[in-house]
Design an enzyme around this catalytic site. Structure first.
Site, PDB file in Angstrom:
ATOM      1  N   LYS A 160      -1.388 -11.813   8.494  1.00  0.00           N
ATOM      2  CA  LYS A 160      -0.071 -12.191   9.014  1.00  0.00           C
ATOM      3  C   LYS A 160       0.032 -13.703   9.256  1.00  0.00           C
ATOM      4  O   LYS A 160      -0.977 -14.404   9.315  1.00  0.00           O
ATOM      5  CB  LYS A 160       0.214 -11.432  10.315  1.00  0.00           C
ATOM      6  CG  LYS A 160       0.299  -9.929  10.102  1.00  0.00           C
ATOM      7  CD  LYS A 160       1.507  -9.549   9.257  1.00  0.00           C
ATOM      8  CE  LYS A 160       1.744  -8.072   9.183  1.00  0.00           C
ATOM      9  NZ  LYS A 160       1.088  -7.396   8.068  1.00  0.00           N
TER      10      LYS A 160
HETATM   11  N1  T4K Z   1       4.961  -2.827  10.276  1.00  0.00           N
HETATM   12  C1  T4K Z   1       4.873  -3.505   9.118  1.00  0.00           C
HETATM   13  C2  T4K Z   1       6.120  -3.815   8.385  1.00  0.00           C
HETATM   14  C3  T4K Z   1       3.622  -3.941   8.650  1.00  0.00           C
HETATM   15  O1  T4K Z   1       3.530  -4.618   7.489  1.00  0.00           O
HETATM   16  C4  T4K Z   1       2.474  -3.639   9.400  1.00  0.00           C
HETATM   17  C5  T4K Z   1       1.156  -4.020   8.943  1.00  0.00           C
HETATM   18  C6  T4K Z   1       2.627  -2.933  10.596  1.00  0.00           C
HETATM   19  C7  T4K Z   1       3.893  -2.543  11.012  1.00  0.00           C
HETATM   20  C8  T4K Z   1       1.469  -2.596  11.441  1.00  0.00           C
HETATM   21  O2  T4K Z   1       0.823  -3.753  11.895  1.00  0.00           O
HETATM   22  P1  T4K Z   1      -0.670  -3.628  12.543  1.00  0.00           P
HETATM   23  O3  T4K Z   1      -0.681  -2.430  13.418  1.00  0.00           O
HETATM   24  O4  T4K Z   1      -1.672  -3.572  11.431  1.00  0.00           O
HETATM   25  O5  T4K Z   1      -0.799  -4.878  13.387  1.00  0.00           O
HETATM   26  C9  T4K Z   1      -2.374  -4.216   5.451  1.00  0.00           C
HETATM   27  C10 T4K Z   1      -2.696  -4.031   6.868  1.00  0.00           C
HETATM   28  O6  T4K Z   1      -3.601  -3.004   7.103  1.00  0.00           O
HETATM   29  C11 T4K Z   1      -1.472  -3.918   7.704  1.00  0.00           C
HETATM   30  O7  T4K Z   1      -1.792  -4.391   8.970  1.00  0.00           O
HETATM   31  C12 T4K Z   1      -0.317  -4.709   7.189  1.00  0.00           C
HETATM   32  N2  T4K Z   1       0.930  -4.407   7.814  1.00  0.00           N
HETATM   33  C13 T4K Z   1      -0.121  -4.454   5.736  1.00  0.00           C
HETATM   34  C14 T4K Z   1       1.003  -5.240   5.149  1.00  0.00           C
HETATM   35  O8  T4K Z   1      -1.268  -4.885   5.117  1.00  0.00           O
HETATM   36  P2  T4K Z   1      -3.085  -4.244   3.001  1.00  0.00           P
HETATM   37  O9  T4K Z   1      -3.701  -3.094   2.374  1.00  0.00           O
HETATM   38  O10 T4K Z   1      -1.940  -4.769   2.301  1.00  0.00           O
HETATM   39  O11 T4K Z   1      -3.933  -5.514   3.282  1.00  0.00           O
HETATM   40  P3  T4K Z   1      -5.499  -5.618   3.219  1.00  0.00           P
HETATM   41  O12 T4K Z   1      -6.056  -5.089   4.454  1.00  0.00           O
HETATM   42  O13 T4K Z   1      -5.955  -5.026   1.935  1.00  0.00           O
HETATM   43  O14 T4K Z   1      -5.692  -7.166   3.148  1.00  0.00           O
HETATM   44  C15 T4K Z   1      -5.058  -7.925   2.104  1.00  0.00           C
HETATM   45  C16 T4K Z   1      -5.946  -9.074   1.689  1.00  0.00           C
HETATM   46  O15 T4K Z   1      -6.129  -9.951   2.765  1.00  0.00           O
HETATM   47  C17 T4K Z   1      -7.325  -8.661   1.253  1.00  0.00           C
HETATM   48  O16 T4K Z   1      -7.330  -8.334  -0.096  1.00  0.00           O
HETATM   49  C18 T4K Z   1      -8.157  -9.873   1.557  1.00  0.00           C
HETATM   50  C19 T4K Z   1      -7.386 -10.594   2.644  1.00  0.00           C
HETATM   51  N3  T4K Z   1      -8.097 -10.560   3.931  1.00  0.00           N
HETATM   52  C20 T4K Z   1      -8.096  -9.393   4.642  1.00  0.00           C
HETATM   53  C21 T4K Z   1      -8.768  -9.338   5.832  1.00  0.00           C
HETATM   54  C22 T4K Z   1      -8.795  -8.052   6.637  1.00  0.00           C
HETATM   55  C23 T4K Z   1      -8.754 -11.684   4.358  1.00  0.00           C
HETATM   56  O17 T4K Z   1      -8.771 -12.720   3.654  1.00  0.00           O
HETATM   57  N4  T4K Z   1      -9.408 -11.644   5.560  1.00  0.00           N
HETATM   58  C24 T4K Z   1      -9.441 -10.512   6.302  1.00  0.00           C
HETATM   59  O18 T4K Z   1     -10.035 -10.536   7.397  1.00  0.00           O
HETATM   60  O19 T4K Z   1      -2.848  -3.591   4.439  1.00  0.00           O
END
Ligand code: T4K
Length: 417
Positions: free
Chosen positions: A195
């Site tokens: 984020k």
């Molecule tokens: N409402 C909306 C509209 C949302 O988009 C979200 C969350 C929420 C509510 C709920 O918020 P939270 O309760 O999580 O605070 C994710 C996340 O799991 C999710 O939190 C987020 N939206 C959503 C948009 O994305 P992915 O699958 O798209 O992202 P992820 O975890 O595969 O990470 C993307 C890329 O980020 C990775 O390929 C590498 C990079 N990354 C990731 C992490 C964890 C980093 O560079 N460092 C890191 O530490 O799901």
């Protein structure tokens, strides 16, 4: 034309550009060390300072730090007394957490389709979906662009509904002179790793309602009447009491150590993303097979520029989206999909009988959308690499000189000639 990396050519860059890489500065690292050395690493003074500064930033009376936006949304539903038999209207074009929390309180999520231009809930469809069971509306400011809040508020008032904004993408968003976080009964923010403001994991719930804040504070920590910091402040020890069975949703001072400095640089980081955004807009304006978001900040309204989503005009390309993503990835550029619409996920299909065809605009976007890297951690050279990779892949797969009827151009999105 250069050969694609997935076909044996040389990739645009040698190192992978991670989608969603956060920008963590020396200030965050120093603050984190300070917290570790202090011995107070749980919920404490840094969370309280972060809450105060965040409330100030979004012009809210109260901000409650939590461990995720999901927790914030759940608490907002509880504080709105939403429960079994109730309906909550939201958008299918969102992360599953938005709808999951409605299921957590055993209410029914009711989806309404999105406006294809803004990707946000269509207020006309929203009003049509209101029934006598409807208790709340959960608009999502998709990618950081504000929903039609004037219309949503009016519908809420007409039908006596609570408005709970999902502002997971929208920490910096303004709507017609009002800051997101200051408008509705509740607003939830996410500080997930990807984020605009990150605490690793974390979130914030804002409200102007002094009557609910004490209950929310208790619900965030097991339903206790006092948190650890209150109990253990020297000379002030008193035992705690459980007021109701609450949750383990608190933030920690370790997370707030990041948050304080992330907040401090939020506007500067936005300026970096604005620059990348306009580079993308300019580069992709005439690119066949790709449509770019139509976004014009207006007087008093500002996009938080959380996600830069292009839409693949599949009628103009000889590949499907997965092939496009894989080709871009082989050029060493990471991308994301935001989102596969929630009503198409198995749980929702099975539990609520939703199916393909129910929300055509969300589905059309969900099938074609692709998020490009957009982070303040990126340099202009990184952005140029993204442009080079997307251009290379789009040109390779373009079906030239085909005029397509019914493309995204009709949705009011700028279209390559
Ligand atoms: N409402 C909306 C509209 C949302 O988009 C979200 C969350 C929420 C509510 C709920 O918020 P939270 O309760 O999580 O605070 C994710 C996340 O799991 C999710 O939190 C987020 N939206 C959503 C948009 O994305 P992915 O699958 O798209 O992202 P992820 O975890 O595969 O990470 C993307 C890329 O980020 C990775 O390929 C590498 C990079 N990354 C990731 C992490 C964890 C980093 O560079 N460092 C890191 O530490 O799901």
């Amino acid at each position: 034309m250069f050969k694609l990396a997935c076909e044996g050519g040389r990739p645009v860059r040698s190192e992978h550009l991670v989608f969603g890489r956060p920008l963590i500065g020396e200030e965050e690292i120093a603050e984190m060390v300070d917290t570790l050395r202090s011995g107070w690493i749980g919920f404490g003074p840094k969370c309280l300072r972060f809450e105060k500064e965040f409330a100030n930033y979004v012009h809210a009376d109260f901000a409650l730090s939590v461990n995720s936006a999901t927790a914030a949304l759940h608490l907002a539903l509880m504080a709105s007394n939403v429960g079994p038999g109730d309906e909550v209207i939201t958008t299918p074009l969102t992360f599953t957490a938005t709808a999951n929390v409605i299921a957590h309180v055993r209410a029914r999520p009711v989806f309404v389709d999105v406006d294809p231009r803004t990707q946000n809930m269509d207020p006309v469809l929203l009003e049509r979906a209101v029934t006598r069971r409807t208790k709340a509306i959960m608009p999502v400011h998709m990618t950081g662009w504000p929903c039609a809040m004037d219309e949503i508020e009016a519908i809420g008032e007409r039908h006596g509904l609570t408005v709970i904004e999902d502002a997971a993408h929208a920490a910096e968003t303004w709507y017609r002179g009002r800051k997101v976080g200051s408008m509705s009964a509740f607003t939830a923010f996410s500080f997930y790793a990807t984020k605009n403001l990150t605490t690793g994991e974390g979130g914030m719930l804002t409200t102007n309602d002094a009557n609910v804040i004490d209950r929310l504070r208790a619900l965030r920590l097991h339903g206790l009447d006092k948190d650890a910091w209150k109990r253990y402040t020297p000379g002030a020890f008193t035992p705690y009491e459980t007021l109701e069975p609450g949750y383990k949703y608190n933030m920690t001072d370790l997370q707030a150590s990041l948050g304080l400095h992330q907040l401090d640089r939020l506007e500067r980081a936005l300026a970096v993303r604005e620059r990348i955004w306009s580079m993308y807009d300019e580069a992709f304006a005439e690119l066949e097979g790709v449509t770019v978001p139509r976004i014009h900040d207006e007087q008093g309204t500002r996009h938080a520029r959380h996600l830069y989503t292009i839409r693949l005009d599949l009628e103009r390309l000889e590949c499907d989206r997965m092939r496009f993503i894989q080709a871009v990835s082989a050029e060493n550029i990471g991308t994301g999909i935001h989102f596969v619409p929630v009503h198409l996920h198995r749980y929702y299909r099975k539990t609520y009988g939703t199916k393909r065809g129910d929300y055509p605009n969300a589905e059309r976007i969900g099938d074609r959308t692709l998020s490009l890297p957009l982070s303040a951690s990126m340099s202009e050279e990184d952005a140029r690499d993204v442009i080079a990779a997307v251009t290379k892949v789009a040109r390779r797969y373009a079906r030239s000189r085909i005029v397509v009827v019914g493309s995204d151009a009709e949705d009011g999105v700028r279209q390559a000639a």
